[in-house]
Every structure is written in C-alpha cells, then in structure tokens.
Design an enzyme around this catalytic site. Structure first.
Site, PDB file in Angstrom:
ATOM      1  CB  THR A  73      -0.938  -0.009   1.227  1.00  9.05           C
ATOM      2  OG1 THR A  73      -1.738  -1.195   1.179  1.00  9.05           O
ATOM      3  CG2 THR A  73      -1.833   1.221   1.256  1.00  9.05           C
ATOM      4  CG  ASN A 152      -6.271  -8.073  -5.830  1.00  3.75           C
ATOM      5  OD1 ASN A 152      -6.177  -7.290  -6.776  1.00  3.75           O
ATOM      6  ND2 ASN A 152      -7.124  -7.891  -4.844  1.00  3.75           N
ATOM      7  CD  GLN A 180      -2.042 -11.072  -5.009  1.00  3.72           C
ATOM      8  OE1 GLN A 180      -1.569 -12.216  -5.058  1.00  3.72           O
ATOM      9  NE2 GLN A 180      -2.624 -10.607  -3.918  1.00  3.72           N
ATOM     10  CB  SER A 200       3.259  -6.658  -0.347  1.00  4.64           C
ATOM     11  OG  SER A 200       2.887  -6.992   0.971  1.00  4.64           O
ATOM     12  CB  THR A 238      14.855   3.475  12.703  1.00  2.00           C
ATOM     13  OG1 THR A 238      15.362   4.681  13.261  1.00  2.00           O
ATOM     14  CG2 THR A 238      15.812   2.322  12.994  1.00  2.00           C
ATOM     15  CB  CYS A 326      -9.642  -4.763   0.888  1.00  3.28           C
ATOM     16  SG  CYS A 326      -8.002  -5.454   0.823  1.00  3.28           S
TER      17      CYS A 326
END
Ligand SMILES: *Cc1c(COP(=O)(O)O)cnc(C)c1O
Length: 400
Positions: A73, A152, A180, A200, A238, A326
């Site tokens: 995202t 997806n 994907q 991701s 960080t 989602c």
C-alpha cells in the site's frame, strides 16, 4: 482434519526459513544501520544483502533501485504521489478499474481534493484491459500510469511491458502494482521500461508490514515519508531491520521456487478448477485463463451467495475468499467482477481459490470432495436457483 488454506492472495504463511533468518536481528544484531559502530555496520551489510536478493528476483541491474516501505500500500502511494511532483505540468493519472484499493482509493482522493484528472480504463468480460481506451487516454498531460501486473481476484495478467512502452511514448511514467505477480512470474526489469514497481512481503511468504518500491535508475523520486536520511532520503524512519531481512530471504526462496510455482502449483490449480467445473453445474471461471497467475482461480457459482459458500467451506476447514478481503463485509459484489460485467447472479457467488507452494494434492482432493455438496445445499435454499429450475423444467415439485 487438517485445515486447507487456499487464500494465499490475501496473505501467505511466513516461511519458517524466513522466520529463522529474521530472529537474530531482534536480539544479537539489534544495531541501528545508521550508527558509526560495529553493531550498526553489521546490520548495514545485512540490509544490503536483502536488497540484492530482491534485485535478483526482479531482475534489477543497478544498486539503489530498491526502496523499503511498510508494504504494498505504501509503495503504491509513494509511486503515484512522487510522479505528480516530478512530472511538472502533468496533472493526469491513468489507472484501471480493477486495481487494488491501495491505488483506486488514493486516485479517487486526489481527484476530489487536488486538481488531478483520473482516467479509469475499463476491462472486458475476461478482465482484459481496453487497449483502445488506454491509447486514447494517454497524452501530454499524463503524469503517471499505474496498472497492476496481475489482478489479485482473478489472477489476470496485464501486458505491462507494452503498457509501459506506450506510456513512455506519451512522456508519462509507468508504475505497476506487482504485489501479486512478484515471486509467481519471472521478471527481468533491466530489460523492461517499467519505471516503478510495488511489492509486498506477506504475499510471498515473507513478513507483514514490509514491502518495497523498485525505482528504476534515473527516475526522479520524491519521498512520501520525510525525516532522517534512511534509504538515501527516499523513505525516512529507522529501518524495520528484521522484516527487511525476512523480505530478502523470502525473495531468495521465491526465486528458488519459481519453477515449482509455474509447474506443480499451476497443475494443482488446473486440477482443482477442472474438477469443480466438471462436478458442479452452473459455474464458470472468471478472468483470462490464457494469461493468468499460476496459483489463482476464481469461479462464479451462479444463484448463491459467496459469503454463504465461505461459511459452509469454513465449517469444513477450508479457507478461500469471495471478492477481495478488503471489500468483503459489504453486500456489493467485488468491483473487479463488476468492472467485467459479470451478471449479479454470478458475481455474488464468486469464490477465489489461491494456492501456494505449501498447497498439497490432498488439499485439492479435499476441496473437490466437499464443494459439490456445499453448493448443492445452498442452491436448495436459493429462490433464484428454484426459479431457474422451474424456468428450465428441471424442478420436480414432489420434493418442494
Ligand atoms: C495485498 C495487496 C496490496 C497491499 O499490500 P500490503 O502490503 O498489504 O499493503 C496491494 N496491491 C495488491 C494487488 C495486493 O494484492
């Protein structure tokens, strides 16, 4: 009975080898990569190794093309927002109707709150992009095109190389949400015109909350998150060191398993799909079966509700998905199937089965054994199914 997990497009199990690689970075190697002592230096070289592992999976040729993010995202948001800042005088975005909400809800927000025009390119009944509409939408005002590598929900693969070339002819940048596709299809970004690509960790057996944006060498970039100098000033904060190490290891394992994904996993998916189509009436595959991820199939079971199917499957220990995770919880069928103009009576009953390298033949057997009775049970209770049977003369009123 061992549970059967066929919802790998929602998330995958972190590979135990990934977890093992991560663990020392919570305890022994806890340094901050920016520090000027040995604790930091060790971590710095581990981060560099992770970048190399991701580059190998993507076919990225140059150092510094990988920027770590908090996930897919953030990578999508960073790519699009950067392009709007670097592409001076260009105020238009082109995307597709079947993107993930990480892209669609961002561009909707930009259109509403900023002076940005968004062109949303439609798809045909098989989920293939309307190339003519895309060609027409491209122009001297296009800042960026963002079109996913693979969908997806249906697994449909888009011709991203060709789309990127066309974008460049119009002077636009090309970004692809490849969350994907990464790890499931071979990639060689050095040979492509793709400018930016999102991935991701948790979709490829890595940890959640980590991802990366590939930014091709020479593409100007403006950070989404500002602060310290981490990631060469392209993403402050960080570094999430253990997760980055895990993502690198996950990328390495994905490359090792690529052949298996393309052959064994695809064969299991095909057997599942063919078995379901053969044993259950009134169902069909959605998406483009000729250009599709090896692990995904999406089947629409007519005249029943996907949520109900999932509930009964869940009782049998089988996990899959209706629409995307989602959007589930809403009564509307998925925006992807609606964009494909799948009739409501079928879109409501669409189930996505997404396999992984951890899926076994026994898993597929179990689904094939259970699904016909799950579907039959729900159809017995469905007024739409009853109507259809009456219409087609198949309804026997003695059992009413
Ligand atoms: C899962 C997914 C995302 C979001 O990735 P996160 O790491 O969960 O933020 C974006 N795009 C697609 C296509 C996805 O499947």
């Amino acid at each position: 009975m061992k549970p059967v997990y066929l919802d790998n497009n929602a998330t995958t199990r972190t590979d135990p080898q990934v977890v093992e690689t991560m663990l020392p970075f919570f305890t022994e190697q806890f340094g901050n990569a920016s520090s000027m002592h040995a604790f930091g230096a060790d971590v710095g070289s581990a981060l560099a190794k992770s970048r190399k592992q991701i580059q190998a999976l993507l076919g990225s040729e140059f150092d510094h093309e990988i920027v770590f993010t908090s996930g897919g995202t953030e990578a999508d948001n960073a790519a699009i927002l950067s392009a709007l800042q670097t592409q001076i005088g260009r105020k238009e975005i082109i995307t597709s109707a079947v993107e993930h909400p990480a892209v669609l809800s961002l561009v909707a927000h930009l259109e509403k709150t900023q002076n940005i025009t968004v062109h949303i390119i439609g798809v045909d009944a098989m989920g293939r992009l309307d190339m003519e509409a895309y060609r027409k939408a491209l122009g001297p005002k296009t800042a960026i095109v963002s079109i996913m590598w693979a969908n997806n929900e249906t697994g449909t693969i888009f011709p991203v190389e060709e789309l990127a070339q066309m974008a460049h002819e119009a002077g636009a940048l090309f970004h692809t949400d490849a969350v994907q596709a990464v790890g499931k299809v071979p990639m060689n970004l050095a040979e492509s015109e793709i400018d930016m690509l999102s991935l991701s960790g948790h979709k490829l057996h890595g940890p959640k909350g980590i991802g990366a944006l590939y930014v091709r060498k020479g593409v100007r970039f403006r950070p989404l998150v500002r602060g310290g100098h981490q990631e060469r000033g392209r993403r402050a904060g960080t570094e999430n060191v253990p997760a980055i190490i895990g993502l690198g290891r996950a990328a390495e394992l994905a490359l090792e398993h690529m052949q298996d994904e393309q052959t064994r996993v695809a064969a299991m998916r095909d057997r599942l799909e063919e078995g379901l189509l053969a044993s259950i009436p009134n169902c069909f595959v959605t998406g483009d079966a000729t250009s599709r991820l090896p692990n995904t199939c999406n089947i629409a079971f007519e005249y029943i509700e996907g949520e109900a199917i999932l509930l009964l499957m869940n009782k049998e220990g089988i996990a899959a998905s209706s629409g995307s995770a989602c959007t589930s919880g809403s009564l509307e069928p998925s925006h992807v199937l609606r964009a494909m103009d799948i009739p409501y009576t079928a879109a409501h009953g669409a189930i996505r089965f997404s396999l992984s390298r951890e899926t076994t033949d026994e898993d597929v057997d179990r689904v094939l054994e259970v699904m016909p009775s799950v579907i039959a049970k729900l159809r017995e209770m469905s007024p739409f199914w009853r109507e259809r049977e009456v219409r087609e003369g198949a309804f026997n009123p003695t059992y009413a």
